[in-house]
Design an enzyme around this catalytic site. Sequence first.
Site, PDB file in Angstrom:
ATOM      1  N   GLY A 152       0.820  -1.201   0.000  1.00  0.00           N
ATOM      2  CA  GLY A 152       0.000   0.000   0.000  1.00  0.00           C
ATOM      3  C   GLY A 152       0.851   1.247   0.000  1.00  0.00           C
ATOM      4  O   GLY A 152       1.736   1.421  -0.852  1.00  0.00           O
ATOM      5  N   ASP A 153       0.614   2.129   0.961  1.00  0.00           N
ATOM      6  CA  ASP A 153       1.378   3.383   1.044  1.00  0.00           C
ATOM      7  C   ASP A 153       2.335   3.359   2.232  1.00  0.00           C
ATOM      8  O   ASP A 153       2.678   4.413   2.769  1.00  0.00           O
ATOM      9  CB  ASP A 153       0.422   4.577   1.159  1.00  0.00           C
ATOM     10  CG  ASP A 153      -0.483   4.485   2.387  1.00  0.00           C
ATOM     11  OD1 ASP A 153      -0.446   3.443   3.078  1.00  0.00           O
ATOM     12  OD2 ASP A 153      -1.223   5.448   2.660  1.00  0.00           O
ATOM     13  N   GLU A 154       2.772   2.170   2.629  1.00  0.00           N
ATOM     14  CA  GLU A 154       3.673   2.032   3.775  1.00  0.00           C
ATOM     15  C   GLU A 154       5.091   1.685   3.322  1.00  0.00           C
ATOM     16  O   GLU A 154       5.289   0.747   2.541  1.00  0.00           O
ATOM     17  CB  GLU A 154       3.166   0.951   4.728  1.00  0.00           C
ATOM     18  CG  GLU A 154       1.806   1.246   5.328  1.00  0.00           C
ATOM     19  CD  GLU A 154       1.306   0.132   6.223  1.00  0.00           C
ATOM     20  OE1 GLU A 154       2.017  -0.891   6.348  1.00  0.00           O
ATOM     21  OE2 GLU A 154       0.213   0.262   6.797  1.00  0.00           O
TER      22      GLU A 154
END
Length: 211
Positions: A152-154
């Site tokens: 994801g956005d991690e």
Amino acid sequence: RPAFQALLAALEVNGEIHNLRLPVRKKGEVTVWWRVSAKPIYNEAGVFEGYRGVASNVTEKYEAERQIYKLAHFDSLTGVPKREQMLKALEEAVNAPHGEAKPFAVHALDLDRFKTINDVYGHSVGDAYLKATAERLQEIIGPNNVVARFGGDEFVILQNDITGRGEAMAMAVTIQQALAEPVNVDGSNAQSSVSIGIAVFPEHAGTPAEL
């Protein structure tokens, strides 16, 4: 390269060469890969006269193996290592030989409002934003540190050989400032901020999982 070192070691003592995979490139041409096996030849007087063996072009197989490795260990969108590679790097940092383990920081990054970027601009812009984020992070941390995408956005960063919390905080501030700059994708200025959590070894934890 280990293969070249093995080849040179064998040649120095007229030793046998066993299944060495070596890159071969003529000037101006692409690199190809050869697998080489050979045995030394001696005449009746016991004088070394050269080698006899086989060499086969294994470029196609090598490229296929490299692609499989890349897909398994590196994120296909951003090109940075995956979670497993980061955990391996943390294991190596934690379990350095006695007396060689040095303090380091683990930065856990979460892009703020990234879902909004996808909703407003579309997933193609969101993907471009993630790629740009990974590129910015790689530029900031330099070659001696590691950035990985956890999904994801991690993202997670291993910042090696720090002197203390202050150095880790300085890195985090630099990252926040850099990622606050908008990313222009096909005329759209996508912009977000980033939340960062920091753990310092060995002050906060002593194992990769705890960190």
